[in-house]
Design a protein around this motif. Structure first.
Motif, PDB file in Angstrom:
ATOM      1  N   THR A  35       0.884  -1.034   0.079  1.00 51.54           N
ATOM      2  CA  THR A  35       0.065  -0.094   0.052  1.00 51.54           C
ATOM      3  C   THR A  35       0.858   1.295   0.026  1.00 51.54           C
ATOM      4  OG1 THR A  35      -1.710  -1.000   1.169  1.00 51.54           O
ATOM      5  CG2 THR A  35      -1.815   1.193   1.158  1.00 51.54           C
ATOM      6  N   ILE A  36       0.552   2.243  -0.917  1.00 50.23           N
ATOM      7  CA  ILE A  36       1.385   3.360  -0.902  1.00 50.23           C
ATOM      8  C   ILE A  36       0.657   4.643  -0.224  1.00 50.23           C
ATOM      9  CG2 ILE A  36       2.205   5.191  -2.601  1.00 50.23           C
ATOM     10  CD1 ILE A  36       2.223   3.014  -4.729  1.00 50.23           C
ATOM     11  N   THR A  37       1.400   4.772   0.704  1.00 52.45           N
ATOM     12  CA  THR A  37       0.912   5.891   1.710  1.00 52.45           C
ATOM     13  C   THR A  37       1.408   7.194   1.397  1.00 52.45           C
ATOM     14  OG1 THR A  37       0.826   4.318   3.586  1.00 52.45           O
ATOM     15  CG2 THR A  37       0.907   6.551   4.198  1.00 52.45           C
ATOM     16  N   ALA A  38       0.342   8.157   1.274  1.00 47.82           N
ATOM     17  CA  ALA A  38       0.854   9.606   0.584  1.00 47.82           C
ATOM     18  C   ALA A  38       1.418  10.228   1.852  1.00 47.82           C
ATOM     19  CB  ALA A  38      -0.740  10.264   0.725  1.00 47.82           C
ATOM     20  N   PRO A  39       2.379  10.999   1.506  1.00 50.28           N
ATOM     21  CA  PRO A  39       3.300  11.554   2.374  1.00 50.28           C
ATOM     22  C   PRO A  39       2.653  12.381   3.279  1.00 50.28           C
ATOM     23  CG  PRO A  39       3.761  12.557   0.145  1.00 50.28           C
ATOM     24  CD  PRO A  39       2.798  11.335   0.273  1.00 50.28           C
ATOM     25  N   ALA A  40       2.986  12.786   4.521  1.00 51.65           N
ATOM     26  CA  ALA A  40       2.267  13.735   5.541  1.00 51.65           C
ATOM     27  C   ALA A  40       2.549  15.211   4.972  1.00 51.65           C
ATOM     28  CB  ALA A  40       2.815  13.479   6.830  1.00 51.65           C
ATOM     29  N   LEU A  41       1.642  15.981   5.049  1.00 53.91           N
ATOM     30  CA  LEU A  41       1.655  17.359   4.767  1.00 53.91           C
ATOM     31  C   LEU A  41       2.645  18.111   5.947  1.00 53.91           C
ATOM     32  CD1 LEU A  41      -1.757  18.028   3.137  1.00 53.91           C
ATOM     33  CD2 LEU A  41       0.463  17.695   2.076  1.00 53.91           C
ATOM     34  N   ALA A  42       3.129  19.190   5.526  1.00 54.38           N
ATOM     35  CA  ALA A  42       4.049  20.197   6.233  1.00 54.38           C
ATOM     36  C   ALA A  42       2.822  21.025   6.899  1.00 54.38           C
ATOM     37  CB  ALA A  42       4.997  20.895   5.843  1.00 54.38           C
ATOM     38  N   PRO A  43       3.002  21.472   8.355  1.00 52.39           N
ATOM     39  CA  PRO A  43       1.795  22.314   8.915  1.00 52.39           C
ATOM     40  C   PRO A  43       1.625  23.509   8.074  1.00 52.39           C
ATOM     41  CG  PRO A  43       3.809  21.692  10.231  1.00 52.39           C
ATOM     42  CD  PRO A  43       4.066  21.023   9.188  1.00 52.39           C
ATOM     43  N   GLU A  44       2.475  23.946   7.329  1.00 55.66           N
ATOM     44  CA  GLU A  44       2.429  25.359   6.580  1.00 55.66           C
ATOM     45  C   GLU A  44       1.376  24.912   5.283  1.00 55.66           C
ATOM     46  OE1 GLU A  44       5.336  24.370   7.416  1.00 55.66           O
ATOM     47  OE2 GLU A  44       6.120  26.038   8.648  1.00 55.66           O
ATOM     48  N   GLN A  45       1.555  23.756   4.840  1.00 49.80           N
ATOM     49  CA  GLN A  45       0.593  23.191   3.755  1.00 49.80           C
ATOM     50  C   GLN A  45      -0.848  23.037   4.168  1.00 49.80           C
ATOM     51  OE1 GLN A  45       3.532  19.788   2.673  1.00 49.80           O
ATOM     52  NE2 GLN A  45       3.311  20.633   0.604  1.00 49.80           N
ATOM     53  N   LEU A  46      -1.003  22.748   5.518  1.00 49.94           N
ATOM     54  CA  LEU A  46      -2.216  22.544   6.053  1.00 49.94           C
ATOM     55  C   LEU A  46      -3.000  23.957   6.096  1.00 49.94           C
ATOM     56  CD1 LEU A  46      -1.571  20.059   8.920  1.00 49.94           C
ATOM     57  CD2 LEU A  46      -2.573  19.575   6.611  1.00 49.94           C
ATOM     58  N   GLN A  47      -2.370  24.921   5.887  1.00 50.56           N
ATOM     59  CA  GLN A  47      -3.050  26.261   5.855  1.00 50.56           C
ATOM     60  C   GLN A  47      -3.351  26.797   4.483  1.00 50.56           C
ATOM     61  OE1 GLN A  47      -0.788  28.093   9.794  1.00 50.56           O
ATOM     62  NE2 GLN A  47      -0.094  28.838   7.937  1.00 50.56           N
ATOM     63  N   SER A  48      -3.067  25.804   3.425  1.00 45.98           N
ATOM     64  CA  SER A  48      -3.170  26.347   2.210  1.00 45.98           C
ATOM     65  C   SER A  48      -4.856  26.420   1.965  1.00 45.98           C
ATOM     66  CB  SER A  48      -2.711  25.612   1.171  1.00 45.98           C
ATOM     67  OG  SER A  48      -3.107  25.663  -0.342  1.00 45.98           O
ATOM     68  N   VAL A  49      -5.479  27.425   1.722  1.00 41.98           N
ATOM     69  CA  VAL A  49      -6.949  27.400   1.311  1.00 41.98           C
ATOM     70  C   VAL A  49      -7.356  26.537   0.080  1.00 41.98           C
ATOM     71  CG1 VAL A  49      -8.940  28.831   0.503  1.00 41.98           C
ATOM     72  CG2 VAL A  49      -7.317  29.751   2.189  1.00 41.98           C
ATOM     73  N   ARG A  50      -6.281  26.821  -1.139  1.00 39.98           N
ATOM     74  CA  ARG A  50      -6.393  25.968  -2.276  1.00 39.98           C
ATOM     75  C   ARG A  50      -6.258  24.687  -2.220  1.00 39.98           C
ATOM     76  NH1 ARG A  50      -3.062  28.076  -7.223  1.00 39.98           N
ATOM     77  NH2 ARG A  50      -4.355  29.995  -6.921  1.00 39.98           N
ATOM     78  N   GLY A  51      -5.230  24.208  -1.361  1.00 42.97           N
ATOM     79  CA  GLY A  51      -5.154  22.632  -0.884  1.00 42.97           C
ATOM     80  C   GLY A  51      -6.463  22.003  -0.175  1.00 42.97           C
ATOM     81  N   THR A  52      -6.716  22.735   0.574  1.00 46.89           N
ATOM     82  CA  THR A  52      -7.975  22.323   1.464  1.00 46.89           C
ATOM     83  C   THR A  52      -9.348  22.219   0.523  1.00 46.89           C
ATOM     84  OG1 THR A  52      -7.087  23.447   3.558  1.00 46.89           O
ATOM     85  CG2 THR A  52      -9.380  22.856   3.464  1.00 46.89           C
ATOM     86  N   LEU A  53      -9.565  23.098  -0.462  1.00 46.17           N
ATOM     87  CA  LEU A  53     -10.549  23.089  -1.363  1.00 46.17           C
ATOM     88  C   LEU A  53     -10.702  21.854  -2.219  1.00 46.17           C
ATOM     89  CD1 LEU A  53     -11.124  26.979  -2.300  1.00 46.17           C
ATOM     90  CD2 LEU A  53     -12.501  25.434  -0.870  1.00 46.17           C
ATOM     91  N   ARG A  54      -8.990  21.316  -2.417  1.00 45.63           N
ATOM     92  CA  ARG A  54      -9.183  19.887  -3.133  1.00 45.63           C
ATOM     93  C   ARG A  54      -9.262  18.913  -2.561  1.00 45.63           C
ATOM     94  NH1 ARG A  54      -3.895  22.131  -6.698  1.00 45.63           N
ATOM     95  NH2 ARG A  54      -4.893  23.758  -7.948  1.00 45.63           N
ATOM     96  N   SER A  55      -9.510  18.867  -1.103  1.00 41.23           N
ATOM     97  CA  SER A  55      -9.099  17.899  -0.235  1.00 41.23           C
ATOM     98  C   SER A  55     -10.615  17.730   0.521  1.00 41.23           C
ATOM     99  CB  SER A  55      -8.104  17.816   0.773  1.00 41.23           C
ATOM    100  OG  SER A  55      -8.382  16.813   1.865  1.00 41.23           O
ATOM    101  N   PRO A  56     -11.617  16.790   0.149  1.00 45.44           N
ATOM    102  CA  PRO A  56     -12.820  16.618   0.914  1.00 45.44           C
ATOM    103  C   PRO A  56     -12.919  16.612   2.338  1.00 45.44           C
ATOM    104  CG  PRO A  56     -12.886  15.444  -1.330  1.00 45.44           C
ATOM    105  CD  PRO A  56     -11.519  15.870  -1.011  1.00 45.44           C
TER     106      PRO A  56
END
Length: 504
Positions: free
Chosen positions: A3-24
């Motif tokens: 099973t391929i596990t997606a790499p954990a996002l850095a804390p700064e990436q979790l603050q991205s509005v664009r990235g959050t809108l793409r992640s249900p």
């Protein structure tokens, strides 16, 4: 098959509005976080309106405009700004003496002050707030959050207590089973259904005051544009600006620590000003960051972006205007349980462990305790933090004052006895006051050398002390040479020596 596990996002990436809108999954967290915050804001905003002496709609609309505006212009993602008790306490006397129009004028002027202070770099002063003051600020806030809920548990029907206990069981127990849905939201919905279906008579949100039934509209304060008006609103606006900035910047720093990210404090400072100006022109009472609701959003719900802040404001408006009849049915016991949970989660329990207190210097503990005691006693975070910083400064000066050492040796140079004093350490008002007493004026030979190679002169108090020392030796008929000053110290001494009244 591996099973391929997606790499954990850095804390700064979790603050991205664009990235959050793409992640249900992340978007769901933001939406539910905003909804829980909106529900918790309603009784708080109404209560703060009562403290300020204005209609509940003034506080509710202020919370809406503050949250929505700061979501765009603020510097700290996921931090919640709305009408607050600290601001309400500041403006209450103005409302009582001059009414709503002067209040709104003061809110707008406070916003202007905050923009000016933000652009002038006042946020950089945050680095001078010691960690012990920050810990005291957090602990005091947790205590105040808890204390604010106590009145909701006094003089109420006995059914409030099992309801609150059930709410506490949900908010503390559910996260151990699943974090798919925020526990505070589950507690609010579940307890509301129980009280409605069982037709239980307990205090509800509707008992706090009437909810508005229309949208906020543009409001221009009807005050004369005169110097007299400015004299009336100026002190209130300035106090509101400082209290709002202090509480907001302290809360932003706390969220930085929790999320392991950094945020532009200067942007947050002027952003608060913009939010207050917008709020004023919509007839709101102004506000600042709310640590309780911010902790619900960041800690309890796990939100990380501006989306949750924006939705908190939007949901608040929808709930009070379109769904006011339903929201008014929420039992206060459910919200009390949520706020007690926030209080427990906010308090820094590690700071009061016996092992921690034993390891910390007593001065650090004194700073923390003084911050907590003054904040709780005054119900004013700004005063508590100010006292904490003052105590920390005194303790620091007292500690540093003892770092200066003076060593005396007597040698012969070309057959002439010379007393040499080697001064080691940083010399400023606290340490230089004792410097005068470290010399043997009567016993020393006729030539004295003060070696300053390993010291530094910081202020006029030190220059005055050196003047007093050389003057006293002169009265004893002895010559003094001060040697080894670095460039900055030498320049200061050349500029101030003999001009401070020493020996007069």
């Amino acid at each position: 098959m591996a099973t391929i596990t997606a790499p954990a996002l850095a804390p700064e990436q979790l603050q991205s509005v664009r990235g959050t809108l793409r992640s249900p999954r992340r978007l769901k967290t933001e939406v539910l976080g905003g909804l829980v915050v909106a529900l918790a804001l309603i009784p708080e905003a109404i209560a703060f309106s009562i403290i300020a002496g204005v209609d509940p709609r003034i506080g509710l609309f202020a919370s809406f405009t503050m949250a929505v505006t700061i979501a765009f212009v603020g510097g700290r993602p996921a931090m919640i700004s709305a009408a607050t008790g600290a601001v309400a306490l500041v403006i209450a006397p103005l409302v009582k003496s001059h009414g709503l129009d002067y209040l709104v004028a003061a809110v707008i002027l406070a916003g202007v002050f905050q923009i000016v202070l933000g652009l002038s770099g006042v946020a950089k002063l945050m680095r001078f707030i010691p960690r012990s003051v920050m810990v005291g600020f957090v602990n005091a806030l947790a205590i105040l959050i808890f204390m604010s809920q106590v009145p909701e548990l006094l003089g109420v029907p006995w059914l409030v207590y099992p309801l609150t206990a059930a709410g506490l069981l949900i908010v503390f127990g559910l996260p151990k089973l699943t974090k798919a849905v925020p526990a505070p939201l589950v507690a609010i919905v579940a307890l509301t259904l129980v009280t409605v279906l069982a037709a239980v008579a307990v205090p509800t949100v509707g008992d706090k005051g009437a909810l508005p039934d229309s949208l906020p509209s543009l409001f221009v304060p009807n005050v004369p544009f005169t110097l007299e008006t400015l004299q009336i609103i100026f002190p209130f606006a300035l106090a509101m600006a400082f209290v709002g900035l202090l509480e907001s910047l302290m809360t932003a720093k706390l969220v930085d620590d929790i999320t392991d990210t950094r945020s532009p404090k200067t942007r947050e400072a002027w952003g608060q000003g913009v939010a207050n100006i917008v709020t004023g022109f919509f007839g709101g009472m102004g506000g600042c960051a709310m640590i309780g609701q911010t902790m619900i959003n960041v800690k309890a719900s796990g939100a990380r972006t501006r989306i949750s802040t924006f939705l908190a404001g939007v949901f608040l408006l929808i709930l009070v205007v379109a769904l006011g009849d339903i929201v008014s049915l929420i039992p206060m016991g459910a919200l009390v349980a949520v706020m007690i949970f926030v209080s427990v989660a906010t308090f820094d329990w590690h700071s009061i462990r016996p092992s921690t207190l034993k390891a910390l210097p007593k001065s650090e503990t004194l700073v923390m305790v003084s911050t907590v005691v003054v904040t709780v006693a005054t119900h004013n975070l700004a005063i508590g933090v100010g006292v904490g910083v003052l105590v920390a400064m005194v303790m620091f000066a007292r500690r540093v004052a003892h770092f200066v050492t003076v060593d005396r040796t007597v040698t012969e140079v070309d057959g002439v006895p010379v007393a040499t004093y080697k001064v080691d350490g940083e010399l400023f008002f606290a340490s230089s006051n004792d410097l005068y007493t470290q010399f043997e004026y009567a016993l020393d030979p006729e030539r004295v050398v003060i070696d300053m190679h390993t010291s530094h002169l910081w202020d006029a108090s030190t220059i005055a002390a050196l003047d007093a020392i050389t003057e006293k030796y002169r009265r004893h008929g002895k010559a003094v040479d001060v040697v080894g000053l670095n460039d900055a110290s030498l320049l200061m001494r050349e500029r101030l020596a003999g001009k401070l009244g020493a020996g007069e």
